[in-house]
Write an enzyme that holds these catalytic residues in place. Sequence first.
Site, PDB file in Angstrom:
ATOM      1  N   THR A 247       0.851  -1.191   0.000  1.00 42.12           N
ATOM      2  CA  THR A 247       0.000   0.000   0.000  1.00 42.12           C
ATOM      3  C   THR A 247       0.886   1.239   0.000  1.00 42.12           C
ATOM      4  O   THR A 247       1.852   1.322   0.759  1.00 42.12           O
ATOM      5  CB  THR A 247      -0.927   0.035   1.226  1.00 42.12           C
ATOM      6  OG1 THR A 247      -1.804  -1.091   1.176  1.00 42.12           O
ATOM      7  CG2 THR A 247      -1.775   1.309   1.235  1.00 42.12           C
ATOM      8  N   PHE A 249       1.141   5.154   0.749  1.00 39.20           N
ATOM      9  CA  PHE A 249       0.528   6.202   1.551  1.00 39.20           C
ATOM     10  C   PHE A 249       1.134   7.552   1.180  1.00 39.20           C
ATOM     11  O   PHE A 249       2.314   7.643   0.821  1.00 39.20           O
ATOM     12  CB  PHE A 249       0.769   5.955   3.045  1.00 39.20           C
ATOM     13  CG  PHE A 249       0.088   4.734   3.590  1.00 39.20           C
ATOM     14  CD1 PHE A 249      -1.112   4.835   4.289  1.00 39.20           C
ATOM     15  CD2 PHE A 249       0.639   3.469   3.423  1.00 39.20           C
ATOM     16  CE1 PHE A 249      -1.748   3.718   4.802  1.00 39.20           C
ATOM     17  CE2 PHE A 249       0.017   2.341   3.935  1.00 39.20           C
ATOM     18  CZ  PHE A 249      -1.179   2.469   4.621  1.00 39.20           C
TER      19      PHE A 249
END
Length: 364
Positions: A247, A249
């Site tokens: 992921t 960010f």
Amino acid sequence: MATGAYFLTISSSSSSSSSSSSCQIKLFSTAISIQTKYEPHRRRTIPKISCCANSPSQNKRPLTSTDIAGSSKDGAGIRVAYQGVSGAYSESAAEKAYPNCETVPCEQFDIAFQAVENWIADRAVLPAENSLGGSIHRNYDLLLRHRLHIVGEVQLSVRHCLLANHGVKLEDLKRVLSHPQALAQCEHKLTSLQVVRESVDDTAGAAQFVALHKLENTAAVASISAARIYDLNVLAQDIQDDSDNITRFLMLARDPIIPGTDRPFKTSIVFSLDEGPGMLYKALAVFSMRDINLTKIESRPQRKRPLLRLVGNNDGLKHFDYLFYCDFEASMADHNAQNALKHLKEFATFLRVLGSYPMDVNLL
């Protein structure tokens, strides 16, 4: 570092004498009380945390530029907002971005944006895209709605664990709670267990719910950090189907950073174009002709005017009016990148630089 020391919520009020409404963000010290009971619904909302006021943090003065400049590079003294509760992957990303920071959990993504805008937090760290699930469109929409700047990025390896209360065994499980994406990413393991999967708002919230209700036949898919925070037993680790689950960010701040050329930089922009054949090709050409590598491009219909009627179109047909989000590998301190955006601005109907920031080349 504070783990779950505060929880942000938002309240709105309106006056009968005025049609305008005001929104106020409140920061409370935590004295947790659960307001909703466990109900066996297929789709469940994690109980909200209500907190008592009178926190000394409410009386802190707004940070000055001197405060920001004086903060150490390891994140000490920095308050970082993220979405979720303690143990969330977003909290781990915040700690990677700003080690030794004070984390500030927020109920929703937009509250994290407002926390920074209202000087309750100094930074926000929010997910932008996942290698399996794709973009988090809500945060791209919020980037355009708010005036925060991207000042960095963090890439986090997502490693899911199966968590349950102590004494609960794998064969005892009847259902598993977690965020829908986490459940989907652990399809093979959960199918082999023959459990009912139930969606909740976030992974750490699922772990918190299982622990607080001392459930004996229910587990949560969450991080190893959530297991430590909520004193849960780890029944299985790394249960995700794909080990390459990353992921990305974004690190957000009120002010942009001064871009440099001493390290790899990335720049994020959003723009719109007139309707017509070859317009997107023309826009992308401003980068290719200067050997600037694009790492992301994604279109989103404009929220305020999603439909566009073409000039001279008599058949009543309308077309989506799009915004294009684009990332490219270059610093805005580079004249080549500056010239590319000057070129793009000649025919773009809208152009905004969301941030120019150092690339994250390390995985955690």
